[in-house]
Design an enzyme around this catalytic site. Sequence first.
Site, short mmCIF file in Angstrom:
data_model
loop_
_atom_site.label_atom_id
_atom_site.label_comp_id
_atom_site.label_asym_id
_atom_site.label_seq_id
_atom_site.Cartn_x
_atom_site.Cartn_y
_atom_site.Cartn_z
N SER A 150 -26.24 -29.20 -65.94
CA SER A 150 -26.30 -28.13 -64.93
C SER A 150 -27.27 -27.13 -65.20
O SER A 150 -27.70 -27.05 -66.38
CB SER A 150 -24.91 -27.56 -65.05
N TYR A 163 -18.71 -24.49 -70.76
CA TYR A 163 -19.51 -25.42 -69.98
C TYR A 163 -20.94 -25.22 -69.97
O TYR A 163 -21.52 -26.23 -70.19
CB TYR A 163 -19.01 -24.89 -68.54
N ALA A 165 -22.43 -24.03 -72.60
CA ALA A 165 -22.80 -24.51 -74.07
C ALA A 165 -22.90 -26.30 -73.89
O ALA A 165 -23.81 -26.83 -74.63
CB ALA A 165 -21.99 -24.05 -75.04
N LYS A 167 -23.17 -28.06 -71.36
CA LYS A 167 -24.58 -28.60 -70.39
C LYS A 167 -25.97 -28.35 -71.28
O LYS A 167 -26.49 -29.55 -71.02
CB LYS A 167 -24.36 -28.02 -68.97
#
Length: 269
Positions: A150, A163, A165, A167
Site C-alpha cells: 500500500s 497497517y 507499519a 505494509k
Amino acid sequence: MIDLGLNGKRAVVSGAGYRPERAGHGRMTSLRLADAGATVACVDIDEGRAKGIVTEIEQAGGRAFPVIADMTDRVQVQRALDEAVSGLGGIDVCVDIIGGARWDKVDDFTDEDWQWTIQNNLTQVFFLFQEVGRRMIRQATGGSIVAIASVDGTTASAYHVAYGAAKAGVISLARTFADELGEYGIRVNAVAPGNVGTGNEDQPEGQWAVDTTNPLAAPRSRDIANAVLFLSSELAARITGQALIVDGGTTIRSLWGMTPEVIDRFRGF
C-alpha cells in the site's frame, strides 16, 4: 501481439475470493492471470468465495480450482500450497492479496488491533513468501512472487498506524526475498495501491484531476490487477525487489500547495 509468457503457467492467488465491501484485488488478479493463459489455484478462507471466482474464470474460458485455507496459519499455508502443487504440478507465479486495516488514533490503538493487523498484513505474507520460495527453489525453474502492499507503507498512515507499519514491512520483505532468491531465478515484487476504495470501477472514462487528491485519477481494482499481471509476466523478467505504486499520482503531489494563483504572485521576482 505481445506475449506475456503466462500461457500454461501455474499460478497461486492467496485471497482470490471477492468480498463486495472490498476492492476485489484477488478477484481481478485471478481473472487477469487466467485470461493471460495461466491455470489459477484460487485460495480463500471462505469456500463460497473461492468457488465463486473459480466459476467466473471457467465461464470466461479459463482454468482454475479452489483451495480453502486460513493463510494466517503457517500449517494451513503449507497444506494449501501442497494442494496447489498437486493440482498445478508446480508453481510459477504466486500472488498474496490478503490484508485489512483497523482504525483508531495512535494513542488509543489497542494491542489486540496491532497484533491482528500485523498478523493479517505482514506475518501471513512472510509465511507465504517463505513456503512458496522453498518450493520454487526445489523446482529450479525460477518464478515470480508478488504481494499487495500500500502507499500507506511509503507515507504516513494516520489513524491506522499498524497497517502502514505492516505494509512498509511487506515492501521490505519483497526486497529482502528478492535479494536472497535472485540466484534461483525467482523475482519478488510488491504493488502498492492508492485509494482504490471498493474498486472505483464505476468511474467515468476520460475525466482527469476531478478531485484534489489524484492529479490523474483514482486507481481502480483493474489497475492494481494489471500491475500484478505485469510483474508476474515475462515483461518484468529483470524487475525484482520493487514496489510499484499505483495511486493515480497521489503521492507525487507537491507538498507546498502551489496553484496558478499562487504562482502569479511570484512572477517578476
